[in-house]
Design a protein around this motif. Structure first.
Motif, PDB file in Angstrom:
ATOM      1  N   ASP A  21      43.959  46.464  41.275  1.00 18.27           N
ATOM      2  CA  ASP A  21      45.108  45.962  40.539  1.00 18.27           C
ATOM      3  C   ASP A  21      44.998  44.440  40.520  1.00 18.27           C
ATOM      4  OD1 ASP A  21      47.504  45.807  39.177  1.00 18.27           O
ATOM      5  OD2 ASP A  21      48.727  46.691  40.757  1.00 18.27           O
ATOM      6  N   ARG A  22      45.946  43.776  39.901  1.00 17.78           N
ATOM      7  CA  ARG A  22      45.920  42.312  39.816  1.00 17.78           C
ATOM      8  C   ARG A  22      46.210  41.665  41.158  1.00 17.78           C
ATOM      9  NH1 ARG A  22      51.743  40.237  38.188  1.00 17.78           N
ATOM     10  NH2 ARG A  22      52.970  41.950  39.012  1.00 17.78           N
ATOM     11  N   PHE A  23      45.826  40.417  41.278  1.00 19.08           N
ATOM     12  CA  PHE A  23      46.250  39.546  42.370  1.00 19.08           C
ATOM     13  C   PHE A  23      47.334  38.645  41.771  1.00 19.08           C
ATOM     14  CE2 PHE A  23      42.817  39.352  45.860  1.00 19.08           C
ATOM     15  CZ  PHE A  23      42.531  40.701  45.710  1.00 19.08           C
ATOM     16  N   LYS A  24      48.586  38.997  42.009  1.00 20.25           N
ATOM     17  CA  LYS A  24      49.693  38.314  41.350  1.00 20.25           C
ATOM     18  C   LYS A  24      49.614  36.804  41.564  1.00 20.25           C
ATOM     19  CE  LYS A  24      54.747  38.414  40.985  1.00 20.25           C
ATOM     20  NZ  LYS A  24      55.994  39.023  41.500  1.00 20.25           N
ATOM     21  N   GLY A  25      49.707  36.062  40.471  1.00 22.63           N
ATOM     22  CA  GLY A  25      49.667  34.613  40.537  1.00 22.63           C
ATOM     23  C   GLY A  25      48.275  34.036  40.555  1.00 22.63           C
ATOM     24  N   SER A  26      47.252  34.900  40.614  1.00 17.80           N
ATOM     25  CA  SER A  26      45.873  34.405  40.688  1.00 17.80           C
ATOM     26  C   SER A  26      44.982  35.024  39.621  1.00 17.80           C
ATOM     27  CB  SER A  26      45.275  34.692  42.071  1.00 17.80           C
ATOM     28  OG  SER A  26      45.958  34.006  43.087  1.00 17.80           O
ATOM     29  N   LEU A  27      44.854  36.341  39.626  1.00 17.97           N
ATOM     30  CA  LEU A  27      43.889  37.017  38.774  1.00 17.97           C
ATOM     31  C   LEU A  27      44.481  38.291  38.183  1.00 17.97           C
ATOM     32  CD1 LEU A  27      40.810  36.879  41.191  1.00 17.97           C
ATOM     33  CD2 LEU A  27      41.168  35.394  39.206  1.00 17.97           C
ATOM     34  N   THR A  28      44.113  38.575  36.935  1.00 15.24           N
ATOM     35  CA  THR A  28      44.461  39.871  36.358  1.00 15.24           C
ATOM     36  C   THR A  28      43.554  40.934  36.963  1.00 15.24           C
ATOM     37  OG1 THR A  28      42.869  39.696  34.541  1.00 15.24           O
ATOM     38  CG2 THR A  28      45.059  38.728  34.188  1.00 15.24           C
ATOM     39  N   ALA A  29      43.919  42.196  36.777  1.00 12.29           N
ATOM     40  CA  ALA A  29      43.090  43.281  37.311  1.00 12.29           C
ATOM     41  C   ALA A  29      41.676  43.262  36.734  1.00 12.29           C
ATOM     42  CB  ALA A  29      43.772  44.623  37.070  1.00 12.29           C
ATOM     43  N   PRO A  30      41.485  43.055  35.413  1.00 14.94           N
ATOM     44  CA  PRO A  30      40.118  42.958  34.905  1.00 14.94           C
ATOM     45  C   PRO A  30      39.342  41.792  35.514  1.00 14.94           C
ATOM     46  CG  PRO A  30      41.620  43.433  33.095  1.00 14.94           C
ATOM     47  CD  PRO A  30      42.472  43.126  34.306  1.00 14.94           C
ATOM     48  N   GLU A  31      40.021  40.669  35.776  1.00 14.31           N
ATOM     49  CA  GLU A  31      39.340  39.538  36.407  1.00 14.31           C
ATOM     50  C   GLU A  31      38.928  39.867  37.840  1.00 14.31           C
ATOM     51  OE1 GLU A  31      41.482  35.859  33.981  1.00 14.31           O
ATOM     52  OE2 GLU A  31      42.356  36.593  35.842  1.00 14.31           O
ATOM     53  N   VAL A  32      39.802  40.565  38.579  1.00 17.09           N
ATOM     54  CA  VAL A  32      39.459  40.985  39.940  1.00 17.09           C
ATOM     55  C   VAL A  32      38.213  41.874  39.908  1.00 17.09           C
ATOM     56  CG1 VAL A  32      40.200  42.263  41.982  1.00 17.09           C
ATOM     57  CG2 VAL A  32      41.825  40.790  40.787  1.00 17.09           C
ATOM     58  N   ALA A  33      38.210  42.839  38.987  1.00 15.59           N
ATOM     59  CA  ALA A  33      37.065  43.745  38.885  1.00 15.59           C
ATOM     60  C   ALA A  33      35.788  42.989  38.558  1.00 15.59           C
ATOM     61  CB  ALA A  33      37.343  44.815  37.830  1.00 15.59           C
ATOM     62  N   ARG A  34      35.881  42.003  37.669  1.00 15.42           N
ATOM     63  CA  ARG A  34      34.683  41.241  37.298  1.00 15.42           C
ATOM     64  C   ARG A  34      34.136  40.449  38.468  1.00 15.42           C
ATOM     65  NH1 ARG A  34      37.380  40.575  32.256  1.00 15.42           N
ATOM     66  NH2 ARG A  34      38.212  38.543  32.841  1.00 15.42           N
ATOM     67  N   HIS A  35      35.021  39.849  39.263  1.00 17.18           N
ATOM     68  CA  HIS A  35      34.551  39.079  40.420  1.00 17.18           C
ATOM     69  C   HIS A  35      33.940  39.993  41.477  1.00 17.18           C
ATOM     70  CE1 HIS A  35      35.681  34.988  39.430  1.00 17.18           C
ATOM     71  NE2 HIS A  35      36.850  35.415  38.986  1.00 17.18           N
ATOM     72  N   LEU A  36      34.556  41.132  41.712  1.00 10.09           N
ATOM     73  CA  LEU A  36      33.984  42.083  42.662  1.00 10.09           C
ATOM     74  C   LEU A  36      32.602  42.540  42.182  1.00 10.09           C
ATOM     75  CD1 LEU A  36      37.112  44.296  43.465  1.00 10.09           C
ATOM     76  CD2 LEU A  36      35.927  42.790  45.075  1.00 10.09           C
ATOM     77  N   ALA A  37      32.489  42.820  40.887  1.00  6.59           N
ATOM     78  CA  ALA A  37      31.211  43.271  40.338  1.00  6.59           C
ATOM     79  C   ALA A  37      30.154  42.183  40.451  1.00  6.59           C
ATOM     80  CB  ALA A  37      31.398  43.684  38.874  1.00  6.59           C
ATOM     81  N   SER A  38      30.562  40.948  40.180  1.00  5.20           N
ATOM     82  CA  SER A  38      29.605  39.846  40.262  1.00  5.20           C
ATOM     83  C   SER A  38      29.059  39.686  41.678  1.00  5.20           C
ATOM     84  CB  SER A  38      30.281  38.543  39.808  1.00  5.20           C
ATOM     85  OG  SER A  38      29.399  37.449  39.913  1.00  5.20           O
ATOM     86  N   GLY A  39      29.946  39.747  42.668  1.00  2.00           N
ATOM     87  CA  GLY A  39      29.502  39.617  44.056  1.00  2.00           C
ATOM     88  C   GLY A  39      28.612  40.772  44.490  1.00  2.00           C
ATOM     89  N   LEU A  40      28.993  41.991  44.106  1.00  4.86           N
ATOM     90  CA  LEU A  40      28.211  43.152  44.517  1.00  4.86           C
ATOM     91  C   LEU A  40      26.844  43.172  43.835  1.00  4.86           C
ATOM     92  CD1 LEU A  40      30.872  46.007  44.666  1.00  4.86           C
ATOM     93  CD2 LEU A  40      29.665  44.963  46.575  1.00  4.86           C
ATOM     94  N   ARG A  41      26.771  42.714  42.593  1.00  2.02           N
ATOM     95  CA  ARG A  41      25.479  42.706  41.900  1.00  2.02           C
ATOM     96  C   ARG A  41      24.515  41.721  42.559  1.00  2.02           C
ATOM     97  NH1 ARG A  41      28.764  43.342  36.909  1.00  2.02           N
ATOM     98  NH2 ARG A  41      28.477  45.527  36.283  1.00  2.02           N
ATOM     99  N   ARG A  42      25.047  40.633  43.073  1.00  2.00           N
ATOM    100  CA  ARG A  42      24.175  39.692  43.790  1.00  2.00           C
ATOM    101  C   ARG A  42      23.735  40.277  45.127  1.00  2.00           C
ATOM    102  NH1 ARG A  42      27.817  35.611  42.046  1.00  2.00           N
ATOM    103  NH2 ARG A  42      28.709  35.451  44.131  1.00  2.00           N
TER     104      ARG A  42
END
Length: 401
Positions: A21-42
């Motif tokens: 889900d979103r991080f209220k005040g910081s990131l939307t849920a799609p943005e959270v998913a993208r950051h998690l995916a970016s870290g895991l892919r590395r």
């Protein structure tokens, strides 16, 4: 030593499903998913990743559907103060997701300034009307994040109804004006034969009284004690005339107070039913099929605490993942659950940004990069490189070791 609910062995080729889900005040849920995916892919480039941002009926519900492949439809409607705003709904064939926060939400208030007496749900009604014109026959109405306390009167106006005073003049917007309501003219309302409206939320909060839209919620929307009294009086008048016109009784139903009373209007005039938001959304987004065969499910939100146990998205994801036989961990901004609470909620582990950055303000500002950093601990615990034959050691549910 493994905990009793340790996950079964997963095939090394299984995918990782990211369902935050979103991080209220910081990131939307799609943005959270993208950051998690970016870290895991590395960290683990060989592991397949599926991104499925989720929501529980609150702010971001339409965006979650759009991220899952539903079509975005933008339409100009009236915001909570009457100013025009461009709002989105999600469409998939004859299914639509309409969100109160998109048209009538707190984030739509100019300058963030509360308008407790005059804020309206008119734009939400206009969004619903547009979904109907597009042929929607099942409409999910997300009711979180509302700026209004008008009992859904604006929603009725947005659908073509008229609210008239004793002189036959249209009422101004907002909950306070409802004290002058004399008559409803519903001839302009659409024919809803064959249409199913589902309110996505938790069954709590009635229209009136201690837990109602005004007394229980309006203070969070900037209302003073005197303004709450005015709003409650307006809602009471609205309930009397609305129930008489519709020949229904919904004011005391759980969920009638949702979104400042939008739930009441949906139950009264749209024949809506109420369903738990996260369970409904997971079904619409195809979560069970995507979780099947997953090596790991990662969910999360800004703060995971006792309030999360009352129907919030990450707990719903954890329970659905357990039914699919997939282990689930949470990546959150701040952890407020004990290890025992986390285990009972079906989390195998909870990882928090505050574990690697104690400064809460920096966690808010730098949530994306910190999430990517946090995935290293998740990968080490749950996604061993292919050369490792042993199963990963179960993590402490209170956080990474």
């Amino acid at each position: 030593m493994p905990s009793p609910d340790s996950p079964p062995d997963r095939p090394p080729g299984g995918h990782v499903l990211l369902a935050p889900d979103r991080f209220k005040g910081s990131l939307t849920a799609p943005e959270v998913a993208r950051h998690l995916a970016s870290g895991l892919r590395r960290a683990r480039p060989e592991v397949p990743i599926v991104e499925l941002p989720v929501a529980d009926g609150g702010d971001g519900t339409a965006e979650a559907a759009i991220a899952a492949g539903w079509r975005r439809v933008e339409v100009e409607v009236r915001g909570p103060t009457g100013r025009p705003v461009t709002a989105s709904l999600a469409l998939d064939g004859r299914d639509a997701v309409v969100e109160v926060a998109e048209a009538s939400g707190l984030r739509r208030l100019p300058g963030g300034k509360p308008r407790p007496l005059s804020a309206t749900s008119l734009g939400t009604g206009q969004l619903l009307a547009h979904a109907l014109r597009l042929g929607a026959r099942r409409i999910v109405l997300g009711v979180g994040g509302a700026a209004c306390t008008d009992g859904g009167a604006g929603l009725v106006q947005g659908l073509g109804g008229r609210l008239l005073d004793a002189l036959g003049k249209e009422l101004p917007p907002g909950g306070a004006a409802l004290r002058s309501l004399h008559r409803l003219d519903l001839r302009g309302m659409p024919d809803l034969t064959g249409v199913r409206v589902i309110v996505a939320g938790e069954p709590e909060g009635t229209l009136l009284g201690r837990n109602g839209s005004a007394v229980g919620q309006a203070r969070r929307r900037g209302a003073s004690r005197e303004e709450i009294r005015l709003l409650d009086a307006g809602l009471r008048r609205w309930a009397d005339l609305a129930e008489a016109a519709s020949r229904t009784s919904a004011r005391d139903l759980p969920g009638a107070g949702a979104a400042g009373g939008v739930g009441f209007a949906a139950l009264t005039f749209l024949g809506a039913t109420l369903e738990p938001g996260i369970a409904l959304m997971l079904d619409l987004l195809g979560f069970p099929a995507k979780a099947r065969g997953a090596r790991l499910v990662v969910t999360g939100e800004g703060t995971l605490d006792a309030a999360s146990l009352r129907g919030k998205a990450p707990v719903g994801v954890a329970r659905a993942a357990a039914r699919a036989g997939a282990p689930v961990v949470a990546a959150v901004g701040r952890r407020g659950l004990t290890g025992e609470q986390a285990r009972k909620a079906r989390f195998q582990a909870v990882y928090a940004l505050t574990d690697i950055e104690p400064d809460a303000a920096r966690c808010m500002r730098q949530a994306g990069p910190l999430l990517e950093q946090l995935t290293v601990a998740i990968a080490d615990e749950w996604l061993p490189p292919p050369r490792h034959a042993a199963r990963p050691r179960p993590a402490n549910p209170e956080g990474p070791s």
